[in-house]
Design a protein around this motif. Structure first.
Motif, PDB file in Angstrom:
ATOM      1  N   VAL A  40      30.740 -39.666  51.953  1.00 42.87           N
ATOM      2  CA  VAL A  40      30.343 -40.739  51.925  1.00 42.87           C
ATOM      3  C   VAL A  40      31.290 -41.750  52.674  1.00 42.87           C
ATOM      4  O   VAL A  40      32.178 -42.007  53.357  1.00 42.87           O
ATOM      5  N   GLU A  41      30.036 -43.246  52.871  1.00 45.21           N
ATOM      6  CA  GLU A  41      30.821 -44.127  54.384  1.00 45.21           C
ATOM      7  C   GLU A  41      31.769 -45.299  53.315  1.00 45.21           C
ATOM      8  O   GLU A  41      31.239 -45.248  52.489  1.00 45.21           O
ATOM      9  N   ARG A  42      32.926 -45.616  53.101  1.00 44.78           N
ATOM     10  CA  ARG A  42      33.763 -46.053  52.084  1.00 44.78           C
ATOM     11  C   ARG A  42      33.127 -47.593  52.661  1.00 44.78           C
ATOM     12  O   ARG A  42      33.108 -48.214  53.913  1.00 44.78           O
ATOM     13  N   CYS A  59      30.244 -36.976  40.815  1.00 48.43           N
ATOM     14  CA  CYS A  59      29.726 -38.325  40.934  1.00 48.43           C
ATOM     15  C   CYS A  59      30.416 -38.390  42.877  1.00 48.43           C
ATOM     16  O   CYS A  59      31.154 -37.775  43.026  1.00 48.43           O
ATOM     17  N   GLY A  60      29.155 -38.283  43.399  1.00 46.69           N
ATOM     18  CA  GLY A  60      29.360 -38.889  44.569  1.00 46.69           C
ATOM     19  C   GLY A  60      30.367 -39.861  44.915  1.00 46.69           C
ATOM     20  O   GLY A  60      30.812 -39.677  46.285  1.00 46.69           O
ATOM     21  N   GLY A  88      25.052 -32.973  45.882  1.00 45.22           N
ATOM     22  CA  GLY A  88      25.265 -31.390  47.393  1.00 45.22           C
ATOM     23  C   GLY A  88      26.254 -32.414  47.723  1.00 45.22           C
ATOM     24  O   GLY A  88      27.753 -30.888  47.946  1.00 45.22           O
ATOM     25  N   ASP A  89      27.313 -33.053  48.017  1.00 40.63           N
ATOM     26  CA  ASP A  89      28.547 -33.496  48.253  1.00 40.63           C
ATOM     27  C   ASP A  89      29.423 -33.249  47.547  1.00 40.63           C
ATOM     28  O   ASP A  89      30.512 -34.189  46.961  1.00 40.63           O
ATOM     29  N   TYR A 118      26.403 -46.778  47.733  1.00 43.83           N
ATOM     30  CA  TYR A 118      27.011 -46.437  46.955  1.00 43.83           C
ATOM     31  C   TYR A 118      25.854 -45.066  46.445  1.00 43.83           C
ATOM     32  O   TYR A 118      25.412 -45.527  45.428  1.00 43.83           O
ATOM     33  N   ALA A 119      26.311 -43.394  46.797  1.00 43.10           N
ATOM     34  CA  ALA A 119      25.384 -42.870  46.386  1.00 43.10           C
ATOM     35  C   ALA A 119      25.493 -42.037  45.743  1.00 43.10           C
ATOM     36  O   ALA A 119      27.108 -41.100  45.877  1.00 43.10           O
TER      37      ALA A 119
END
Ligand code: 5AD
Ligand code: FES
Length: 361
Positions: free
Chosen positions: A79-81, A70-71, A234-235, A303-304
């Motif tokens: 990821v920008e929170r 999960c990203g 990929g992250d 929300y990636a």
């Protein structure tokens, strides 16, 4: 082939198959069209032609867990929170109501900022707007679930992801399978409609494990079951894993309809990320729910969970109009009631016009 047709017919009539039978249908791609046709008929007979739309509000992507697929996992620094405020969340719910949704789904990572009391305050405000409320905020103590239920929450989504305990614990480090099942049991006992589901295509997952997932959903009498293919992110540590198989996922949805004929089954966003018009295909293969996004602006992109998410550049109004057009084009209609699960009308009696009963449940 004869054997396969016999099994499909048996599932459509009795809604029971054993582990070997379910596994063989899942593993047999040649039966897919027949299976999905049967599921479409059972869907029509048990839950009707109405498609329930649930407005999805993704209100925080901050998560204390570290799931390998999960990203939003805490170790992902790419990821920008973000976290919406109470007022922002309530405003999105008001807008969702304005678009004609009867249910909002409040979803987030496992964000400790939202204490039981803070989320209860939000639930109370939205409940007062005559919207059904589905929560999807992960694993919590029973007391939290109880408080939110008293505050007016109606449903809860918590996917089991896989019922293979060893696989579950290897992919969700620090989490226990036992606690996940405890959460689902607590939610049911507290009177929530319980939604769960699996990820299809986890590394090491077999058709037999997926068949066991279906038996588990029957066993806990799940009210809603959301199934989606793994889309490697990929992250995350599973970034180079093979993606889940769309067709296997579709057979899984169709079997779920045959074996849990009254359940609410969404055509998930992940299906359409893999195949254009994937949600229509799944709506025609047993599903009866869609969860269009009502999150606004850049938050959709952030929300990636997985890459390639659909609708990131669209507005809530776009998605609402898009989905009602597509549902109408299929000869189906957007259901007007709150879409609680149908109960106990097995057999030939059509009950899907019985919205008053459904509303009062
Ligand atoms: N691919 C597909 N689905 C995913 N989810 C999380 N990560 C991914 C991914 N990479 C699903 C999980 C979770 C739901 C909110 O999103 O099943 O329960
Ligand atoms: Fe979002 Fe079609 S559902 S644009």
């Amino acid at each position: 082939m004869l054997e396969t047709n016999f099994l499909i017919e048996k599932a459509a009539k009795t809604h029971h198959l054993n582990l070997t039978e379910i596994t063989s249908l899942l593993a047999d791609s040649s039966c897919e069209e027949a299976l999905c046709r049967a599921a479409d008929t059972v869907r029509h007979d048990f839950v009707g032609d109405g498609v329930h739309l649930r407005g999805l509000i993704e209100f925080s992507n901050i998560c204390r867990q570290d799931c390998m697929y999960c990203g939003l996992r805490r170790d992902n620094g790419n990821v920008e929170r973000y976290r919406l405020t109470e007022d922002e969340i309530v405003r999105l719910a008001e807008k969702a109501k304005g678009y004609g949704y009867r249910t909002v789904v409040l979803q987030s990572g496992e964000d400790a900022h939202f204490t039981a009391e803070r989320l209860a305050a939000i639930v109370r405000r939205i409940h007062a707007m005559d919207l059904a409320i589905t929560l999807s905020v992960g694993e919590r103590p029973r007391e939290d679930y109880a408080l939110w239920r008293e505050a007016g929450a109606d449903r809860y989504l918590l996917r089991i992801e896989t019922t293979d305990a060893a696989l579950y614990e290897s992919l969700d480090p620090g989490m226990s399978y036992e606690n996940r099942v405890r959460c689902l049991r607590d939610l049911g006992e507290l009177g929530y409609e319980v939604g769960t589901g699996s990820l299809v295509g986890l590394p090491g997952q077999t058709a037999e494990m997926l068949a066991r997932d279906i038996l588990f959903f029957q066993d806990i009498d799940a009210d809603m079951i959301g199934i989606g293919p793994l889309i490697p992110n990929g992250d995350t540590p599973l970034g180079t894993a093979a993606p889940g198989d769309f067709h296997l996922t579709r057979r899984m949805v169709a079997l779920l309809r045959l074996l849990l004929p009254e359940a609410n089954i969404p055509a998930t966003t992940a299906m359409e990320t893999m195949v254009p018009r994937g949600r229509e295909l799944i709506l025609a293969s047993g599903a009866n729910v869609v969860m269009p996004n009502v999150t606004e602006g850049d938050y959709r992109r952030k929300y990636a969970l997985y890459p390639g998410k659909i609708c990131v550049a669209d507005t809530p109004a776009d998605c609402r109009a898009c989905m009602s057009g597509r549902i109408a084009a299929m000869g189906r209609f957007v259901a007007k009631d709150k879409g609680f699960r149908h109960h106990g009308h097995h057999g030939s009696q059509p009950h899907f016009k019985d919205t008053d009963t459904a509303e009062s449940q």
